[in-house]
Design a protein around this motif. Structure first.
Motif, PDB file in Angstrom:
ATOM      1  N   THR A   2       0.888  -1.481   0.053  1.00 39.28           N
ATOM      2  CA  THR A   2      -0.072  -0.035   0.143  1.00 39.28           C
ATOM      3  C   THR A   2       0.822   0.786  -0.327  1.00 39.28           C
ATOM      4  O   THR A   2       1.749   1.283   0.982  1.00 39.28           O
ATOM      5  CB  THR A   2      -0.998  -0.092   1.698  1.00 39.28           C
ATOM      6  N   LEU A   3       0.379   1.875  -0.644  1.00 43.44           N
ATOM      7  CA  LEU A   3       1.461   3.138  -1.357  1.00 43.44           C
ATOM      8  C   LEU A   3       0.730   4.472  -0.465  1.00 43.44           C
ATOM      9  O   LEU A   3      -0.558   4.964  -0.858  1.00 43.44           O
ATOM     10  CB  LEU A   3       2.065   3.453  -2.919  1.00 43.44           C
ATOM     11  N   ALA A   4       1.577   5.562   0.120  1.00 38.99           N
ATOM     12  CA  ALA A   4       1.110   6.278   0.968  1.00 38.99           C
ATOM     13  C   ALA A   4       0.776   7.315  -0.017  1.00 38.99           C
ATOM     14  O   ALA A   4       1.473   7.360  -0.730  1.00 38.99           O
ATOM     15  CB  ALA A   4       1.765   7.271   2.747  1.00 38.99           C
ATOM     16  N   ALA A   5       0.270   8.701   0.128  1.00 37.42           N
ATOM     17  CA  ALA A   5       0.073   9.826  -0.353  1.00 37.42           C
ATOM     18  C   ALA A   5       1.886   9.781  -0.558  1.00 37.42           C
ATOM     19  O   ALA A   5       2.465  10.244   0.286  1.00 37.42           O
ATOM     20  CB  ALA A   5      -0.487  10.991  -0.447  1.00 37.42           C
ATOM     21  N   PRO A   6       2.407  10.950  -1.570  1.00 37.59           N
ATOM     22  CA  PRO A   6       3.868  11.375  -2.237  1.00 37.59           C
ATOM     23  C   PRO A   6       4.156  12.845  -1.256  1.00 37.59           C
ATOM     24  O   PRO A   6       3.517  13.402  -1.001  1.00 37.59           O
ATOM     25  CB  PRO A   6       4.171  11.193  -3.202  1.00 37.59           C
ATOM     26  N   ALA A   7       5.019  12.693  -0.442  1.00 39.91           N
ATOM     27  CA  ALA A   7       5.518  13.864   0.324  1.00 39.91           C
ATOM     28  C   ALA A   7       5.011  14.877  -0.475  1.00 39.91           C
ATOM     29  O   ALA A   7       6.333  14.400  -2.113  1.00 39.91           O
ATOM     30  CB  ALA A   7       6.593  13.527   1.215  1.00 39.91           C
ATOM     31  N   PRO A   8       5.589  15.761  -0.306  1.00 39.73           N
ATOM     32  CA  PRO A   8       5.443  17.314  -1.361  1.00 39.73           C
ATOM     33  C   PRO A   8       7.404  17.338  -1.092  1.00 39.73           C
ATOM     34  O   PRO A   8       7.969  16.803  -0.323  1.00 39.73           O
ATOM     35  CB  PRO A   8       5.424  18.715  -0.707  1.00 39.73           C
ATOM     36  N   LEU A   9       7.728  17.450  -2.832  1.00 38.95           N
ATOM     37  CA  LEU A   9       8.972  17.840  -3.372  1.00 38.95           C
ATOM     38  C   LEU A   9       9.769  19.735  -2.986  1.00 38.95           C
ATOM     39  O   LEU A   9       8.476  20.218  -3.232  1.00 38.95           O
ATOM     40  CB  LEU A   9       9.555  16.926  -4.273  1.00 38.95           C
ATOM     41  N   ALA A  10      11.142  19.610  -2.730  1.00 39.31           N
ATOM     42  CA  ALA A  10      11.492  20.822  -2.057  1.00 39.31           C
ATOM     43  C   ALA A  10      11.475  21.090  -4.012  1.00 39.31           C
ATOM     44  O   ALA A  10      13.121  20.640  -4.132  1.00 39.31           O
ATOM     45  CB  ALA A  10      12.210  21.116  -1.674  1.00 39.31           C
ATOM     46  N   LEU A  11      11.282  22.030  -4.791  1.00 40.06           N
ATOM     47  CA  LEU A  11      11.985  22.218  -5.916  1.00 40.06           C
ATOM     48  C   LEU A  11      12.235  23.584  -6.382  1.00 40.06           C
ATOM     49  O   LEU A  11      11.607  24.794  -5.254  1.00 40.06           O
ATOM     50  CB  LEU A  11      10.166  22.145  -6.640  1.00 40.06           C
ATOM     51  N   LEU A 195       2.356  10.541 -10.029  1.00 38.17           N
ATOM     52  CA  LEU A 195       2.328  11.533  -8.392  1.00 38.17           C
ATOM     53  C   LEU A 195       3.107  10.353  -7.424  1.00 38.17           C
ATOM     54  O   LEU A 195       3.702  11.016  -6.614  1.00 38.17           O
ATOM     55  CB  LEU A 195       0.893  10.956  -8.036  1.00 38.17           C
ATOM     56  N   SER A 196       3.278   9.709  -7.954  1.00 39.11           N
ATOM     57  CA  SER A 196       4.048   8.725  -6.541  1.00 39.11           C
ATOM     58  C   SER A 196       5.123   8.172  -6.854  1.00 39.11           C
ATOM     59  O   SER A 196       6.078   7.804  -5.725  1.00 39.11           O
ATOM     60  CB  SER A 196       3.098   6.870  -6.940  1.00 39.11           C
ATOM     61  N   GLY A 197       5.975   8.886  -8.005  1.00 41.78           N
ATOM     62  CA  GLY A 197       7.762   8.854  -8.789  1.00 41.78           C
ATOM     63  C   GLY A 197       8.110   7.689  -8.287  1.00 41.78           C
ATOM     64  O   GLY A 197       9.653   6.874  -8.296  1.00 41.78           O
ATOM     65  N   GLU A 198       7.087   6.086  -8.475  1.00 41.79           N
ATOM     66  CA  GLU A 198       7.152   4.903  -8.828  1.00 41.79           C
ATOM     67  C   GLU A 198       7.954   5.309 -10.676  1.00 41.79           C
ATOM     68  O   GLU A 198       7.876   5.570 -11.359  1.00 41.79           O
ATOM     69  CB  GLU A 198       6.991   4.305  -8.866  1.00 41.79           C
ATOM     70  N   ALA A 199       8.766   3.940 -10.361  1.00 42.49           N
ATOM     71  CA  ALA A 199       9.258   3.738 -12.675  1.00 42.49           C
ATOM     72  C   ALA A 199       7.478   3.951 -12.932  1.00 42.49           C
ATOM     73  O   ALA A 199       6.670   2.964 -12.648  1.00 42.49           O
ATOM     74  CB  ALA A 199      10.090   2.968 -12.721  1.00 42.49           C
ATOM     75  N   GLU A 200       7.521   4.430 -13.999  1.00 44.08           N
ATOM     76  CA  GLU A 200       6.640   3.607 -15.822  1.00 44.08           C
ATOM     77  C   GLU A 200       6.131   2.385 -15.071  1.00 44.08           C
ATOM     78  O   GLU A 200       4.984   2.036 -15.519  1.00 44.08           O
ATOM     79  CB  GLU A 200       6.513   4.344 -16.340  1.00 44.08           C
ATOM     80  N   GLY A 201       7.110   1.077 -15.424  1.00 46.26           N
ATOM     81  CA  GLY A 201       7.168  -0.367 -15.420  1.00 46.26           C
ATOM     82  C   GLY A 201       6.051  -0.574 -14.734  1.00 46.26           C
ATOM     83  O   GLY A 201       5.704  -1.278 -14.428  1.00 46.26           O
TER      84      GLY A 201
END
Length: 320
Positions: A2-11, A195-201
């Motif tokens: 189970t993936l949690a919501a991604p944390a905001p990135l410092a951009l 949104l999640s930062g996962e690889a496309e695959g």
């Protein structure tokens, strides 16, 4: 897992010197431009009102945002007539919003597009506004078959990330609509977001598991059936695109959305609709090209962060 919501990135924030001049980048290089090669797809924004408010909606749709008003059936029909009169050869009409099924004229608009021979693509969240038109949609499906296509927005294959973006209690109504579309054999595609930062695959595999559980035979390896869009935020820094970038990136202007599509919008309080360069830039007056399709055959300078992030570097397109 189970993936949690991604944390905001410092951009890094966007350099204010960028995307200011239509002809030159901040470095003084000639800005990349795109000419309309052929109007393959005409997008129609049906209005920015939506039944939900997403955290990062590029068009800021919500139950309160009516900056783009509901477009009428007659106004859309005028553009379909112009396509025919000019022999433009347009093959596809795309309806986007907001949520298109909230527009009171949506069924009439669909009928005109489909009876005119256009492949008609509707971008929807498949929630209650769509579901209340079930009987009419089944009738259109019976008459026009796969000519009517629906692309459902599912921001992630798991409810936690999806609801972090779309709000609580949005997952189950979406699943209900998606199952209904699958059960009745609609020409179906899905739009996800990175949104999640996962690889496309990994993302495609996750969606495949979801569709298998739902009994929906959707090929997640087909990029036209599962479209994974890059994230966009015009406040975040991104390189500008000069004419020299085409060769460096091994890309061509004809591959960009604005080489083959335009979008019709109706601004609140305006006398009539206007044509803009693409689906991503409905509010920026620099990308308004006139009131007719003939007016819109202008060269478009890639003078916005979305041009670089979404189209050139992201390689994405809203069309099928």
């Amino acid at each position: 897992m189970t993936l949690a919501a991604p944390a905001p990135l410092a951009l890094k924030p966007l350099d204010p010197a960028k995307f200011r001049d239509a002809d030159r980048t901040a470095k003084g290089e000639p800005r990349a431009r795109v000419a309309l090669k052929r109007l393959e797809t005409l997008w129609v924004n049906t209005g920015t009102l939506c039944n939900i408010t997403c955290l990062n909606c590029y068009i800021e749709s919500s139950p309160k945002n009516d900056r783009l008003a509901y477009i009428s059936r007659a106004e859309v029909k005028a553009y379909l007539d112009e396509i025919a009169a000019q022999g433009l050869g347009t093959r596809e009409i795309g309806l986007t919003g907001g949520e298109p099924f909230m527009n009171p004229d949506v069924l009439g608009i669909l009928e005109d597009c489909l009876s005119g021979g256009f492949r008609t693509l509707v971008l929807t969240n498949a929630m209650r506004p769509m579901q209340r038109h079930a009987k009419a949609l089944l009738a259109l499906r019976e008459r026009y078959g796969d000519q009517l296509a629906l692309r459902v927005s599912i921001d992630h294959y798991g409810p936690a990330v999806h609801e972090a973006e779309r709000g609580p209690r949005t997952w189950e109504p979406l699943m209900k609509g998606l199952r209904w579309l699958g059960q009745h054999g609609f020409n179906l595609a899905v739009a996800g977001r990175k949104l999640s930062g996962e690889a496309e695959g990994a993302m495609r595999a996750g969606y495949a598991r979801l569709f298998a559980e739902l009994g929906i035979p959707l090929d997640t390896q087909d990029p036209s059936r599962l479209v994974l869009f890059p994230e966009m935020d015009e406040r975040v820094d991104v390189p500008e695109v000069s004419t020299g970038c085409w060769a460096i990136l091994d890309k061509h202007p004809d591959q960009m959305m604005c080489a083959s599509s335009r979008m019709v919008v109706k601004r609140k309080g305006a006398d009539g609709p206007a044509v803009v360069a693409c689906t991503l830039l409905p509010y920026d007056p620099r990308f308004e090209l006139g009131g007719t399709l003939a007016d819109s055959r202008k060269v478009v300078p890639l003078n916005h962060p979305h041009c670089a992030k979404f189209c050139v570097l992201g390689g994405a397109s809203c069309s099928a």
